[in-house]
Write an enzyme that holds these catalytic residues in place. Structure first.
Site, PDB file in Angstrom:
ATOM      1  N   GLY A 141      66.472  14.148  11.449  1.00 29.15           N
ATOM      2  CA  GLY A 141      65.837  13.702  10.218  1.00 29.15           C
ATOM      3  C   GLY A 141      64.466  13.125  10.457  1.00 29.15           C
ATOM      4  O   GLY A 141      64.077  12.835  11.583  1.00 29.15           O
ATOM      5  N   HIS A 142      63.717  12.988   9.384  1.00 32.08           N
ATOM      6  CA  HIS A 142      62.442  12.307   9.468  1.00 32.08           C
ATOM      7  C   HIS A 142      62.174  11.577   8.163  1.00 32.08           C
ATOM      8  O   HIS A 142      62.727  11.919   7.120  1.00 32.08           O
ATOM      9  CB  HIS A 142      61.301  13.272   9.802  1.00 32.08           C
ATOM     10  CG  HIS A 142      61.219  14.462   8.902  1.00 32.08           C
ATOM     11  ND1 HIS A 142      61.789  15.660   9.219  1.00 32.08           N
ATOM     12  CD2 HIS A 142      60.633  14.633   7.692  1.00 32.08           C
ATOM     13  CE1 HIS A 142      61.564  16.526   8.252  1.00 32.08           C
ATOM     14  NE2 HIS A 142      60.870  15.928   7.312  1.00 32.08           N
ATOM     15  N   ASP A 202      62.109  12.431  17.669  1.00 27.63           N
ATOM     16  CA  ASP A 202      61.830  11.080  17.148  1.00 27.63           C
ATOM     17  C   ASP A 202      60.418  10.617  17.491  1.00 27.63           C
ATOM     18  O   ASP A 202      60.171   9.423  17.638  1.00 27.63           O
ATOM     19  CB  ASP A 202      62.850  10.058  17.687  1.00 27.63           C
ATOM     20  CG  ASP A 202      64.285  10.495  17.492  1.00 27.63           C
ATOM     21  OD1 ASP A 202      64.627  10.855  16.360  1.00 27.63           O
ATOM     22  OD2 ASP A 202      65.057  10.484  18.470  1.00 27.63           O
ATOM     23  N   LYS A 223      55.518  11.559   9.713  1.00 28.56           N
ATOM     24  CA  LYS A 223      54.243  11.037   9.228  1.00 28.56           C
ATOM     25  C   LYS A 223      53.122  12.046   9.435  1.00 28.56           C
ATOM     26  O   LYS A 223      52.306  12.281   8.536  1.00 28.56           O
ATOM     27  CB  LYS A 223      53.900   9.732   9.945  1.00 28.56           C
ATOM     28  CG  LYS A 223      52.473   9.269   9.646  1.00 28.56           C
ATOM     29  CD  LYS A 223      52.048   8.080  10.466  1.00 28.56           C
ATOM     30  CE  LYS A 223      50.551   7.841  10.314  1.00 28.56           C
ATOM     31  NZ  LYS A 223      50.092   6.629  11.015  1.00 28.56           N
ATOM     32  N   THR A 269      67.069   8.395  12.583  1.00 21.58           N
ATOM     33  CA  THR A 269      67.025   8.542  11.125  1.00 21.58           C
ATOM     34  C   THR A 269      68.339   9.064  10.576  1.00 21.58           C
ATOM     35  O   THR A 269      68.823   8.619   9.537  1.00 21.58           O
ATOM     36  CB  THR A 269      65.883   9.502  10.726  1.00 21.58           C
ATOM     37  OG1 THR A 269      64.649   8.981  11.222  1.00 21.58           O
ATOM     38  CG2 THR A 269      65.784   9.642   9.216  1.00 21.58           C
ATOM     39  N   ARG A 291      68.073   4.225  20.195  1.00 17.69           N
ATOM     40  CA  ARG A 291      67.389   5.112  21.127  1.00 17.69           C
ATOM     41  C   ARG A 291      67.150   4.423  22.463  1.00 17.69           C
ATOM     42  O   ARG A 291      66.855   3.233  22.513  1.00 17.69           O
ATOM     43  CB  ARG A 291      66.052   5.571  20.538  1.00 17.69           C
ATOM     44  CG  ARG A 291      66.207   6.387  19.265  1.00 17.69           C
ATOM     45  CD  ARG A 291      64.859   6.723  18.642  1.00 17.69           C
ATOM     46  NE  ARG A 291      65.043   7.356  17.327  1.00 17.69           N
ATOM     47  CZ  ARG A 291      64.291   7.137  16.274  1.00 17.69           C
ATOM     48  NH1 ARG A 291      63.282   6.285  16.356  1.00 17.69           N
ATOM     49  NH2 ARG A 291      64.531   7.750  15.128  1.00 17.69           N
ATOM     50  N   SER A 298      48.038   7.778  15.834  1.00 17.22           N
ATOM     51  CA  SER A 298      48.724   7.030  14.781  1.00 17.22           C
ATOM     52  C   SER A 298      48.921   5.591  15.235  1.00 17.22           C
ATOM     53  O   SER A 298      49.426   5.344  16.333  1.00 17.22           O
ATOM     54  CB  SER A 298      50.075   7.676  14.471  1.00 17.22           C
ATOM     55  OG  SER A 298      50.826   6.867  13.590  1.00 17.22           O
ATOM     56  N   LYS A 327      52.599   5.587  17.656  1.00 15.04           N
ATOM     57  CA  LYS A 327      53.169   4.287  18.022  1.00 15.04           C
ATOM     58  C   LYS A 327      52.418   3.594  19.163  1.00 15.04           C
ATOM     59  O   LYS A 327      53.021   2.871  19.961  1.00 15.04           O
ATOM     60  CB  LYS A 327      54.656   4.424  18.358  1.00 15.04           C
ATOM     61  CG  LYS A 327      55.502   4.778  17.137  1.00 15.04           C
ATOM     62  CD  LYS A 327      56.968   4.464  17.356  1.00 15.04           C
ATOM     63  CE  LYS A 327      57.753   4.557  16.063  1.00 15.04           C
ATOM     64  NZ  LYS A 327      59.150   4.159  16.207  1.00 15.04           N
ATOM     65  N   LYS A 359      57.047  12.815  13.914  1.00 17.30           N
ATOM     66  CA  LYS A 359      56.561  14.064  13.301  1.00 17.30           C
ATOM     67  C   LYS A 359      56.458  13.947  11.787  1.00 17.30           C
ATOM     68  O   LYS A 359      55.570  14.547  11.178  1.00 17.30           O
ATOM     69  CB  LYS A 359      57.490  15.226  13.666  1.00 17.30           C
ATOM     70  CG  LYS A 359      57.479  15.603  15.141  1.00 17.30           C
ATOM     71  CD  LYS A 359      58.351  16.807  15.431  1.00 17.30           C
ATOM     72  CE  LYS A 359      59.828  16.530  15.211  1.00 17.30           C
ATOM     73  NZ  LYS A 359      60.382  15.508  16.124  1.00 17.30           N
TER      74      LYS A 359
END
Length: 430
Positions: free
Chosen positions: A40-41, A13, A18, A299, A305, A413, A331, A16
């Site tokens: 998932g992403h 999580d 993006k 996701t 989380r 990012s 983030k 990855k």
């Protein structure tokens, strides 16, 4: 020019999706090499938002080939469903943009059922499986009784393979007090989906080797995170596959020399889904604030989380076990406005100082983080696209992380938007 492996440097999580989407614009081929549809992403391409679990990110980008390697355990029904979902969003998946390793192990309904039975019936602490059959499928692969994608193309060979598979699973089912599964039921399950997935099968190792020799850029897309690696993670609270960068070679069939640059993805703080040790976890208002600002929900599972401060020890371990060349730090904007930020630099375990998290489960539970406190910043990093846009103290925080983990930050990012990215070093140009 280097081929690039992207791995999560924490417990998954990390953002990855993006980063892989950002890099896939430069790639000719994007390869999944481990895991299944248990992680998932989310990809944002223009105005469209895609949520993928099994398909490589490349399938949503024109002129890019997505490849599912032999290291992936493949639920054929989940694959068909994801392809249908993308079709509803205007993305057509064909053999032109997707290939699947012919020797990929298949996840069957009996794997999903066994996964759920074990998780729900396990005494004590649960592992936190997604109950999608990933672990049991890997067990059958190692036990040499798995059904593989190529087997669907040879239906006359299926009955003895199914018989061998059920000799094991029906013994387990008798132990659980469940009705046995007939060979006909499994054969029908496989026959019904064969025509949907067989068109994508290929000899992936050969395809990738030819692409490499032809100068194609290959991006290896890791799922989950290196701290969930079955060998190097916080065992037994791990996934059932190797998630470190070395698996990119094993799970695709390319030799290790074909891997050039290893990019690790890490949040500017730490999160974890499910059970397992988490030394820097915050149970207070700060942890709640991080979770809310970071929208920390899974996701695939939607599970909340757990949140905590950045753990430099654990990321440094990943740098070493995956051979990470550079980090994409994500983030950072979630930490905007904090008066002070803490970073774990060591652990205290029974009065002894450790610079790494020991493999012992008992020792992990007793690990107390040793923190370094860093002043926060009052300005915003959200949407920044250059160093000049960042508050001075935010830059100091990034530089200190680089020192502590022993790897440079190659990308930064600052929001979920793909263009809100500060590039220090392009991994493909290594």
């Amino acid at each position: 020019m280097a081929n690039v492996v992207v791995v999560g440097a924490q417990w998954g999580d990390e953002g990855k999706g993006k980063i892989v989407d950002w890099l896939s614009e430069q790639a000719d081929i994007v390869v999944r090499f481990q895991g299944g549809h248990n992680a998932g992403h989310t990809l944002v391409v223009g105005e469209a938002v895609y949520k993928l679990s099994l398909l490589p990110s490349g399938v949503v980008r024109p002129n890019t080939l997505g490849v599912i390697g032999n290291g992936v355990v493949l639920d054929p029904y989940a694959l068909a469903s994801e392809i249908d979902r993308l079709a509803g969003q205007g993305v057509t998946v064909t053999r032109e943009n997707l290939r699947v390793a012919d020797n990929a192990t298949l996840i069957l309904s009996l794997h999903r059922e066994l996964d759920a039975l074990r998780e729900d019936g396990a005494p004590g602490t649960k592992i936190g499986t997604t109950k999608r059959g990933i672990g049991p499928a890997y067990e059958d692969k190692v036990g040499r009784r798995a059904i593989r994608l190529m087997d669907l193309a040879e239906p006359e060979t299926l009955p003895p393979k199914i018989e061998r598979l059920l000799a094991h699973h029906n013994a387990l089912r008798r132990g659980f007090g469940l009705e046995e599964i007939s060979e006909t039921a499994i054969l029908d399950e496989l026959t019904a989906i064969a025509d949907r997935v067989l068109p994508y099968q290929d000899t992936v190792w050969h395809l990738l080797d030819e692409a490499r020799r032809g100068g194609k850029r290959i991006l290896f897309e890791g799922a989950q995170g290196a701290l969930l690696d079955v060998d190097h993670g916080t065992y037994p609270f791990v996934t059932s596959s190797n998630t470190v960068a070395g698996q990119a070679a094993t799970g695709s069939g390319l030799g290790p020399r074909a891997i050039g640059y290893v990019l690790g993805i890490a949040k500017a703080y730490t999160t974890r889904v499910g059970e397992g040790p988490f030394p820097t976890e915050l149970h207070d208002a700060i942890g709640q604030r991080i979770g809310e600002r970071g929208h920390e929900f899974g996701t695939v599972t939607g599970r909340k989380r757990r949140c905590g401060w950045f753990d430099a020890c654990l990321v440094r371990q990943t740098v070493q076990t995956s051979g990470i060349d550079g980090i994409a730090l994500t983030k950072l904007d979630v930490l905007d406005g904090f008066d002070e930020i803490r970073v774990c630099t060591a652990y205290d375990i029974d009065g002894q100082r450790f610079d790494h998290l020991p493999a012992s489960q008992a020792a992990q539970q007793r690990a107390v983080p040793v923190y370094e406190t860093i002043p926060g910043w009052s300005g915003t990093t959200a949407g920044a696209r250059s160093w000049a846009d960042l508050p001075a103290q935010a830059i100091k925080y990034v530089r200190r992380i680089e020192e502590l983990i022993g790897a440079p930050v190659a990308l930064l990012s600052t929001s979920p938007e793909r263009d809100d990215t500060i590039l220090m070093h392009n991994p493909f140009e290594d």
